[in-house]
Design a protein around this motif. Structure first.
Motif, PDB file in Angstrom:
ATOM      1  N   UNK A 190       0.834  -1.211   0.000  1.00  0.00           N
ATOM      2  CA  UNK A 190       0.000   0.000   0.000  1.00  0.00           C
ATOM      3  C   UNK A 190       0.867   1.258   0.000  1.00  0.00           C
ATOM      4  N   UNK A 191       1.969   1.217   0.730  1.00  0.00           N
ATOM      5  CA  UNK A 191       2.884   2.373   0.753  1.00  0.00           C
ATOM      6  C   UNK A 191       3.546   2.555  -0.606  1.00  0.00           C
ATOM      7  N   UNK A 192       3.909   1.444  -1.248  1.00  0.00           N
ATOM      8  CA  UNK A 192       4.540   1.520  -2.564  1.00  0.00           C
ATOM      9  C   UNK A 192       3.619   2.167  -3.584  1.00  0.00           C
ATOM     10  N   UNK A 193       2.306   1.960  -3.404  1.00  0.00           N
ATOM     11  CA  UNK A 193       1.323   2.524  -4.333  1.00  0.00           C
ATOM     12  C   UNK A 193       0.727   3.835  -3.819  1.00  0.00           C
ATOM     13  N   UNK A 194       1.265   4.303  -2.716  1.00  0.00           N
ATOM     14  CA  UNK A 194       0.807   5.525  -2.046  1.00  0.00           C
ATOM     15  C   UNK A 194      -0.667   5.467  -1.645  1.00  0.00           C
ATOM     16  N   UNK A 195      -1.116   4.249  -1.346  1.00  0.00           N
ATOM     17  CA  UNK A 195      -2.444   4.099  -0.748  1.00  0.00           C
ATOM     18  C   UNK A 195      -2.345   4.315   0.755  1.00  0.00           C
ATOM     19  N   UNK A 196      -1.153   4.139   1.287  1.00  0.00           N
ATOM     20  CA  UNK A 196      -0.855   4.501   2.674  1.00  0.00           C
ATOM     21  C   UNK A 196       0.273   5.523   2.626  1.00  0.00           C
ATOM     22  N   UNK A 197      -0.019   6.712   3.130  1.00  0.00           N
ATOM     23  CA  UNK A 197       0.931   7.808   3.015  1.00  0.00           C
ATOM     24  C   UNK A 197       1.958   7.790   4.151  1.00  0.00           C
ATOM     25  N   UNK A 198       3.199   8.112   3.786  1.00  0.00           N
ATOM     26  CA  UNK A 198       4.253   8.359   4.771  1.00  0.00           C
ATOM     27  C   UNK A 198       4.768   9.763   4.479  1.00  0.00           C
ATOM     28  N   UNK A 199       4.287  10.716   5.235  1.00  0.00           N
ATOM     29  CA  UNK A 199       4.629  12.105   4.984  1.00  0.00           C
ATOM     30  C   UNK A 199       6.138  12.311   5.013  1.00  0.00           C
ATOM     31  N   UNK A 200       6.662  12.926   3.946  1.00  0.00           N
ATOM     32  CA  UNK A 200       8.093  13.188   3.864  1.00  0.00           C
ATOM     33  C   UNK A 200       8.881  12.058   3.225  1.00  0.00           C
ATOM     34  N   UNK A 201       8.191  10.957   2.898  1.00  0.00           N
ATOM     35  CA  UNK A 201       8.881   9.805   2.308  1.00  0.00           C
ATOM     36  C   UNK A 201       8.262   9.415   0.974  1.00  0.00           C
ATOM     37  N   UNK A 202       7.018   8.934   0.995  1.00  0.00           N
ATOM     38  CA  UNK A 202       6.368   8.605  -0.279  1.00  0.00           C
ATOM     39  C   UNK A 202       5.346   9.667  -0.681  1.00  0.00           C
TER      40      UNK A 202
END
Length: 620
Positions: A429-441
């Motif tokens: 999900x992070x790789x697809x930006x379905x889960x955001x990591x502010x400042x990273x993805x």
């Protein structure tokens, strides 16, 4: 005055739930209510966009009182105070003692000492605790599980020698061999039989707990909130079974168990989690028929998560841990540890530890979070979340019990498989930006460099090498941001930072929006991005890009205009740089037929796309 109020309210008819729904449906203009407004949580239940009093009237939690069974509203009746805890690596007794005495003057009232197993002796403990009033400070100890009984006996002897009032000693021993089975796959079952002896050594200290449930390790492995909750209950029940089967009184057994739980970034869900945890644990302990109802109280030390922390843009970690500690404080936990913002890439220094302390002090001294018991009580949203999490967590608990209990489930690998699957799902999900990591993805700092920072590995408290000692399945986990960080570090280490040039042309609004999207997309890998106000011709844009030394040229325009600009720009560039189209236009097949193969858009797997670009640019 009252007559005026009655007249005022009598003139307005209270709308029904259906009337609200009808009005919402009108405003949605035909859009699907469930798809647009219902939150499908990772925890297994849906959250509607609004609640009404009628929804809460059917719940039991609002009827509970603070300090009374089932303790959903907390263990205290008069305030919401908690211990502000800081952990110390105590491989040198003198230095650890000096640091402890210093931070006790800086707002800390709970100390956590991490002691190497080969340092467990009376002289070391005497030096470590020298000058510390053990009746005024909560003391927590973590050492090799094979040395915990020895440490318990040394501490009991030390407290007796000093003449301390046993009822005034507060603290814990972090003894949890099952954690090693779950996280590392190590076979620690031979030392589980020591549990009754540890409890016996500390039985005269009513406020000193010596059996831990380290559900924080599941949180740091990426577990969903409901998984941490459900497995923590099963984990604690395993120890209750173990102790009572060994002849330990149910009241004593329950009073010796403490829970170390994580806090993730989901603010309201975390408040509800701790409320639900107290509710479920009280019900579990009650089944053991303790003599005192207070034995059903749950003791929770809450620790801010490392799973969502980042190496790049690391000061954002302060924002994450602040909201996390707020959740735990509002939920009424026993103590809180705020993980310093730099903990994922270096041993925390005085500066980062000071900030971590002050984050809690702000909540107490300036926000007065310690004054009001269960301030979230009565909130329709939080009460519903508490009940929903309780129900879903209980399902996990029952499922574990059907598989023979938590220990057997861990030995079968059931727990590990479940957490590993969740971790993999969250990384995807992070790789697809379905889960955001502010400042990273999402919204990375375009110009930041690592400046030598590297992710820290974890070390065993024993100091022994257990690398090949894996009898059972283990949890394979890395922080959520780790994949993007590795990608960005490889770009830095390559010695050549790729330059991505935005060739903006055509429709003003679309070219600006797509340029911003593309800059954020490519900066996730640490590329240098060059934005532009716009060009009148594609030749002008390509020439300017090559003049700037661009490795990548990103065409930013509207879908309709790509049919006009994309192929001429690609041909004019003539392979002198990688060509990328920002978007997924209807003419994509035509563009691909012309040889254009790179497109970035919201449906892309950002991580895999950037890995592919790195390979094309010769970065490995």
């Amino acid at each position: 005055m009252s007559n005026c109020k009655e007249k005022l309210f009598s003139e307005f008819e209270a709308p029904t739930t259906q009337e609200w729904l009808d009005k919402i449906q009108v405003d949605l203009k035909g859009a699907d209510f469930n798809k647009r407004l219902v939150w499908r949580t990772n925890e297994g239940f849906d959250v509607p966009p609004f609640y009404r009093r009628e929804d809460v009237l059917k719940l039991n939690t609002p009827e509970s009182l603070p300090g009374e069974f089932p303790y959903v509203r907390g263990n205290k009746k008069n305030d919401n105070s908690w211990y502000i805890r800081q952990d110390i690596n105590a491989d040198d007794a003198n230095k650890a003692n000096e640091k402890a005495l210093d931070i006790l003057n800086r707002g800390i009232n709970s100390l956590g000492f991490k002691i190497p197993g080969d340092c467990v002796n009376a002289e070391f403990i005497g030096t470590l605790l020298n000058g510390i009033d053990c009746e005024a400070v909560e003391l927590n100890f973590n050492t090799c599980k094979r040395h915990t009984l020895e440490l318990a006996e040394i501490l009991s002897s030390y407290f007796d020698k000093k003449g301390y009032d046993k009822a005034k000693i507060n603290g814990s021993l972090d003894w949890d061999p099952i954690e090693k089975i779950v996280i590392k796959g190590h076979d620690t079952t031979p030392i589980l039989s020591v549990a009754p002896q540890i409890v016996e050594a500390m039985k005269d200290y009513p406020h000193f707990r010596c059996i831990s449930v380290n559900a924080i390790s599941l949180n740091n492995a990426g577990a969903y909130i409901v998984q941490e909750l459900g497995y923590a209950m099963a984990w604690g029940n395993e120890y209750m079974n173990m102790l009572t089967d060994a002849g330990i009184d149910a009241d004593l057994a329950a009073s010796k168990i403490t829970f170390n739980m994580g806090i993730s970034e989901n603010f309201f869900m975390e408040i509800a989690k701790f409320r639900a945890a107290r509710l479920l644990w009280a019900e579990i302990v009650k089944k053991y028929e303790p003599k005192a109802e207070t034995s059903c109280m749950m003791c929770v030390n809450a620790v801010t998560s490392k799973y969502n922390m980042t190496l790049f843009d690391s000061y954002v970690n302060l924002l994450r841990s602040q909201t996390e500690s707020m959740s735990a404080a509002l939920a009424g936990v026993h103590s809180i540890v705020v993980t310093p913002f730099d903990a994922v890439y270096e041993n925390p220094n005085d500066f980062s530890e000071r900030l971590a302390r002050n984050q809690q002090l702000l909540l107490k001294e300036e926000s007065h979070f310690d004054k009001v018991v269960d301030p979230a009580a009565g909130s329709y949203f939080v009460e519903e979340l508490t009940t929903s999490l309780s129900n879903e967590g209980w399902k996990i608990f029952l499922d574990v019990e059907e598989n023979g209990g938590y220990l057997e489930a861990a030995q079968k690998g059931i727990v590990q498989d479940d957490i590993n699957a969740t971790n993999a799902k969250r990384h995807d999900a992070a790789a697809k930006r379905k889960e955001f990591i502010l400042g990273t993805n999402q919204f990375p700092n375009f110009t930041e460099k690592s400046e030598g920072k590297k992710p820290l590995g974890c070390t065993c408290q024993c100091g022994n090498d257990h690398k090949h000692d894996t009898t059972f399945k283990a949890i394979q986990s890395t922080r959520l941001a780790a994949d993007f960080e590795n990608l960005r570090l490889k770009v830095e280490e390559s010695g050549k930072i790729p330059v991505a040039f935005m060739l903006t042309i055509g429709n003003l609004a679309m070219r600006q929006a797509r340029a911003q999207f593309s800059c954020n997309f490519l900066a996730c890998a640490g590329y240098k991005v060059v934005d532009n106000l716009g060009f009148s011709t594609i030749e002008e844009g390509v020439d300017e890009a090559l003049k700037s030394g661009a490795d990548i040229v990103v065409l930013c325009s509207s879908d309709d205009e790509y049919a006009e600009y994309a192929i001429p720009a690609f041909k004019y560039l003539d392979g002198r740089a990688m060509f990328v189209v920002a978007g997924a236009p209807a003419c994509m097949d035509d563009l691909k037929a012309a040889g254009i193969e790179n497109f970035i858009h919201v449906r892309c797997n950002v991580l895999e796309t950037l890995k592919e670009y790195n390979a094309k640019l010769g970065i490995k």
